[in-house]
Design a protein around this motif. Structure first.
Motif, PDB file in Angstrom:
ATOM      1  N   ASN A  67      -8.979  11.129   8.200  1.00  0.00           N
ATOM      2  CA  ASN A  67      -8.716   9.698   8.001  1.00  0.00           C
ATOM      3  C   ASN A  67      -7.212   9.453   8.080  1.00  0.00           C
ATOM      4  OD1 ASN A  67      -7.602   9.972   5.143  1.00  0.00           O
ATOM      5  ND2 ASN A  67      -9.633  10.882   4.916  1.00  0.00           N
ATOM      6  N   THR A  69      -5.198   8.299   5.810  1.00  0.00           N
ATOM      7  CA  THR A  69      -4.476   8.727   4.609  1.00  0.00           C
ATOM      8  C   THR A  69      -4.139  10.212   4.713  1.00  0.00           C
ATOM      9  OG1 THR A  69      -5.735   7.081   3.352  1.00  0.00           O
ATOM     10  CG2 THR A  69      -4.573   8.764   2.077  1.00  0.00           C
ATOM     11  N   LEU A  72      -1.202  10.989   7.047  1.00  0.00           N
ATOM     12  CA  LEU A  72       0.115  10.891   6.403  1.00  0.00           C
ATOM     13  C   LEU A  72       0.373  12.118   5.534  1.00  0.00           C
ATOM     14  CD1 LEU A  72      -0.212   7.175   5.206  1.00  0.00           C
ATOM     15  CD2 LEU A  72       1.527   7.981   6.831  1.00  0.00           C
ATOM     16  N   THR A  93       2.331  -3.068   1.725  1.00  0.00           N
ATOM     17  CA  THR A  93       1.498  -2.254   2.615  1.00  0.00           C
ATOM     18  C   THR A  93       0.232  -1.881   1.873  1.00  0.00           C
ATOM     19  OG1 THR A  93       1.387  -0.182   3.895  1.00  0.00           O
ATOM     20  CG2 THR A  93       2.645  -0.113   1.868  1.00  0.00           C
ATOM     21  N   PHE A  94      -0.672  -1.211   2.579  1.00  0.00           N
ATOM     22  CA  PHE A  94      -1.853  -0.637   1.956  1.00  0.00           C
ATOM     23  C   PHE A  94      -1.405   0.540   1.080  1.00  0.00           C
ATOM     24  CE2 PHE A  94      -5.650   2.226   2.290  1.00  0.00           C
ATOM     25  CZ  PHE A  94      -6.482   1.452   1.505  1.00  0.00           C
ATOM     26  N   ALA A  96      -2.243   3.487   0.535  1.00  0.00           N
ATOM     27  CA  ALA A  96      -2.234   4.879   1.017  1.00  0.00           C
ATOM     28  C   ALA A  96      -0.826   5.343   1.388  1.00  0.00           C
ATOM     29  CB  ALA A  96      -3.154   5.023   2.225  1.00  0.00           C
ATOM     30  N   THR A  97       0.006   4.436   1.899  1.00  0.00           N
ATOM     31  CA  THR A  97       1.348   4.808   2.344  1.00  0.00           C
ATOM     32  C   THR A  97       2.154   5.443   1.212  1.00  0.00           C
ATOM     33  OG1 THR A  97       1.226   2.807   3.725  1.00  0.00           O
ATOM     34  CG2 THR A  97       3.344   3.950   3.637  1.00  0.00           C
ATOM     35  N   VAL A 145       6.022   1.112   7.981  1.00  0.00           N
ATOM     36  CA  VAL A 145       4.637   0.740   8.313  1.00  0.00           C
ATOM     37  C   VAL A 145       4.688  -0.367   9.367  1.00  0.00           C
ATOM     38  CG1 VAL A 145       2.509  -0.284   7.391  1.00  0.00           C
ATOM     39  CG2 VAL A 145       3.808   1.363   6.012  1.00  0.00           C
ATOM     40  N   ALA A 173      -1.200   2.993  11.232  1.00  0.00           N
ATOM     41  CA  ALA A 173      -2.646   2.790  11.015  1.00  0.00           C
ATOM     42  C   ALA A 173      -3.112   1.464  11.613  1.00  0.00           C
ATOM     43  CB  ALA A 173      -2.963   2.838   9.522  1.00  0.00           C
ATOM     44  N   GLN A 174      -2.193   0.479  11.651  1.00  0.00           N
ATOM     45  CA  GLN A 174      -2.585  -0.847  12.151  1.00  0.00           C
ATOM     46  C   GLN A 174      -2.051  -1.130  13.553  1.00  0.00           C
ATOM     47  OE1 GLN A 174      -1.678  -3.835   9.138  1.00  0.00           O
ATOM     48  NE2 GLN A 174      -2.477  -2.558   7.491  1.00  0.00           N
ATOM     49  N   SER A 195      -5.096   5.475  11.916  1.00  0.00           N
ATOM     50  CA  SER A 195      -6.406   5.519  11.261  1.00  0.00           C
ATOM     51  C   SER A 195      -7.459   4.982  12.223  1.00  0.00           C
ATOM     52  CB  SER A 195      -6.371   4.643  10.012  1.00  0.00           C
ATOM     53  OG  SER A 195      -7.688   4.349   9.569  1.00  0.00           O
ATOM     54  N   PHE A 197     -10.414   4.028  10.889  1.00  0.00           N
ATOM     55  CA  PHE A 197     -11.307   3.260  10.009  1.00  0.00           C
ATOM     56  C   PHE A 197     -11.934   2.134  10.855  1.00  0.00           C
ATOM     57  CE2 PHE A 197     -11.994  -0.166   6.897  1.00  0.00           C
ATOM     58  CZ  PHE A 197     -12.682   0.510   5.899  1.00  0.00           C
ATOM     59  N   LYS A 200      -9.989  -1.047  11.936  1.00  0.00           N
ATOM     60  CA  LYS A 200      -8.680  -0.953  12.603  1.00  0.00           C
ATOM     61  C   LYS A 200      -8.871  -1.278  14.090  1.00  0.00           C
ATOM     62  CE  LYS A 200      -7.072   0.886   8.752  1.00  0.00           C
ATOM     63  NZ  LYS A 200      -5.958   0.639   7.879  1.00  0.00           N
ATOM     64  N   GLY A 208     -11.723   8.390  10.194  1.00  0.00           N
ATOM     65  CA  GLY A 208     -11.051   9.245  11.171  1.00  0.00           C
ATOM     66  C   GLY A 208      -9.572   8.928  11.176  1.00  0.00           C
ATOM     67  N   TYR A 324      -1.237  -8.591   1.607  1.00  0.00           N
ATOM     68  CA  TYR A 324      -1.835  -7.984   0.435  1.00  0.00           C
ATOM     69  C   TYR A 324      -1.490  -8.871  -0.742  1.00  0.00           C
ATOM     70  CZ  TYR A 324      -2.520  -4.085   3.545  1.00  0.00           C
ATOM     71  OH  TYR A 324      -2.918  -3.330   4.612  1.00  0.00           O
TER      72      TYR A 324
HETATM   73  C1  LIG Z   1      -5.794   1.749   6.799  1.00  0.00           C
HETATM   74  C2  LIG Z   1      -4.445   2.173   6.446  1.00  0.00           C
HETATM   75  C3  LIG Z   1      -4.156   3.486   6.000  1.00  0.00           C
HETATM   76  C4  LIG Z   1      -5.217   4.480   5.635  1.00  0.00           C
HETATM   77  O1  LIG Z   1      -6.147   4.770   6.611  1.00  0.00           O
HETATM   78  P1  LIG Z   1      -7.575   5.376   6.174  1.00  0.00           P
HETATM   79  O2  LIG Z   1      -8.142   5.853   7.465  1.00  0.00           O
HETATM   80  O3  LIG Z   1      -8.354   4.267   5.566  1.00  0.00           O
HETATM   81  O4  LIG Z   1      -7.325   6.488   5.223  1.00  0.00           O
HETATM   82  C5  LIG Z   1      -2.834   3.829   5.788  1.00  0.00           C
HETATM   83  N1  LIG Z   1      -1.842   2.949   5.984  1.00  0.00           N
HETATM   84  C6  LIG Z   1      -2.070   1.689   6.392  1.00  0.00           C
HETATM   85  C7  LIG Z   1      -0.911   0.778   6.613  1.00  0.00           C
HETATM   86  C8  LIG Z   1      -3.381   1.254   6.630  1.00  0.00           C
HETATM   87  O5  LIG Z   1      -3.584  -0.006   7.035  1.00  0.00           O
END
Ligand SMILES: *Cc1c(COP(=O)(O)O)cnc(C)c1O
Length: 379
Positions: A67, A69, A72, A93-94, A96-97, A145, A173-174, A195, A197, A200, A208, A324
């Protein structure tokens, strides 16, 4: 007899069914092929996808994983990030960063973003490095990001990173598929992650992710780390790793989706162009910096009365989303980490951003309906 006007059909925020209708047969065959082949883990589709992803974005190598996350985290692990290290991340940001930085006992240091692009503000990065030094942290890396699909301003960030000895990990990711001043996302920084997901721009049918890099040593370390740190002899593990591989079935699906991705990016651009033309006089519409493209993961406007707009659109069967609503530096799990000052731009964006339905299959009639509703609510 009174006639009750039928409510128009609800609009999809992201219409994955339209893409499914277009690609259905091809994806069904690809999935069945992978199933019948039986190499569910690291099958031939994974290898082929990595070759194609690298060619698509012009990166030296693509290393897929579980994935975005993990993508990274794999890079931070490969680079030996640990306690006492500062890693600079945008607060807008999301999660996960920043989350991955904490996995290694390192300290995320929050950086503000620019009001016009919502991406990392170079001046705030400079301030964040000074904050980290005052706290006796070692400035190690910066993770810009590419929010909503537009690359961060890498030409402005890279010299600051270089001046402080930071390596750059781009969280794409985006934005996978976007361009930046003659390069594609995937060619910038030490490494770039994305990502797959489902929601995305290039999504699979589950989780993935992938890392892109031109550094062969880093790529080799990532390939080892995603399989428990295995060495040349698979039972002699030479690193402390994880289990984070892309499923063969997901790779088979992504190969089909990648084939139409350039067309979908063009379609997303047409949708964004129509929104821009129709809404620029009633809302703050997204701004692209010179020489940057976007894959429009989200189409995000800024308005004063966000709750009112969301409610009015909901009434018309039009969904919206807020990415967000709370910047990371104000979230319970993250509020104690250091920040480059007050991060006021992120606070303001968190109160005013709202994303409208955006996907490559948004037809003009439906978009006209959305535009009319937005204008009605804001006008
Ligand atoms: C979606 C996203 C992630 C994480 O991706 P996953 O595949 O959901 O783990 C990380 N950073 C940003 C900016 C995202 O939008």
């Amino acid at each position: 007899m009174t006639q009750i006007a039928a409510k128009p059909a609800p609009v999809d925020f992201i219409d994955l069914k339209a893409q499914r209708a277009r690609l259905g047969d091809r994806i069904d065959r690809a999935v069945l092929g992978a199933v019948n082949c039986g190499r569910f883990i690291m099958g031939p589709e994974v290898v082929e996808l990595e070759t194609r992803l690298a060619a698509f974005c012009g990166a030296g190598q693509a290393v897929t994983c579980g994935n975005g996350t993990d993508a990274l985290a794999l890079v931070l692990r490969a680079k030996g990030i640990g306690p006492g290290d500062a890693v600079f991340v945008p607060t807008f940001t999301f999660c996960a960063t920043a989350e991955v930085v904490t996995w290694f006992g390192a300290t995320p240091v929050f950086v503000d973003v620019r009001a016009d692009t919502c991406n990392m503000d170079p001046a705030s990065l400079e301030a964040a490095v000074a904050v980290a030094r005052r706290l006796d942290l070692r400035p190690k890396a910066v993770v810009p990001v590419d929010l909503f699909g537009q690359p961060a301003d890498y030409d402005a960030l890279a010299p600051i990173a270089a001046a402080h000895g930071l390596w750059m990990l781009c969280d794409a990711a985006q934005s996978f598929g976007a361009g930046y001043r003659g390069r594609k996302v995937g060619q910038i920084g030490l490494a770039t992650t994305t990502s797959f997901f489902p929601a995305k721009p290039l999504g699979c049918y589950g989780d993935g992710g992938a890392v892109f890099t031109d550094d062969p040593e880093l790529a080799a370390a990532l390939k080892s780390l995603r399989v428990h740190g295995q060495g040349a002899d698979k039972y002699d593990n030479v690193r402390l790793g994880v289990n984070s591989r892309l499923d063969t079935i997901q790779a088979a699906i992504l190969l089909e989706k990648l084939a139409i991705f350039p067309e979908e990016i063009a379609a997303r651009q047409r949708v964004a162009d129509r929104y821009n033309a129709a809404l620029a006089d009633v809302a703050v519409v997204p701004r692209l910096i010179d020489g940057a493209g976007s894959v429009w993961a989200q189409y995000t406007i800024q308005v004063e009365n966000r709750a009112g707009l969301a409610a009015a659109l909901k009434e018309e069967g039009i969904p919206t989303a807020v990415y967000y609503p709370i910047p990371l530096h104000r979230q319970t799990a993250y509020a104690h980490f250091p920040a480059a000052g007050a991060l006021e731009v992120a606070d303001r964006l968190a109160a005013t951003v709202i994303s409208l339905p955006m996907h490559p299959y948004l037809d003009a009639a439906t978009q006209d309906r959305i535009v009319a509703a937005v204008r009605g609510a804001l006008g």
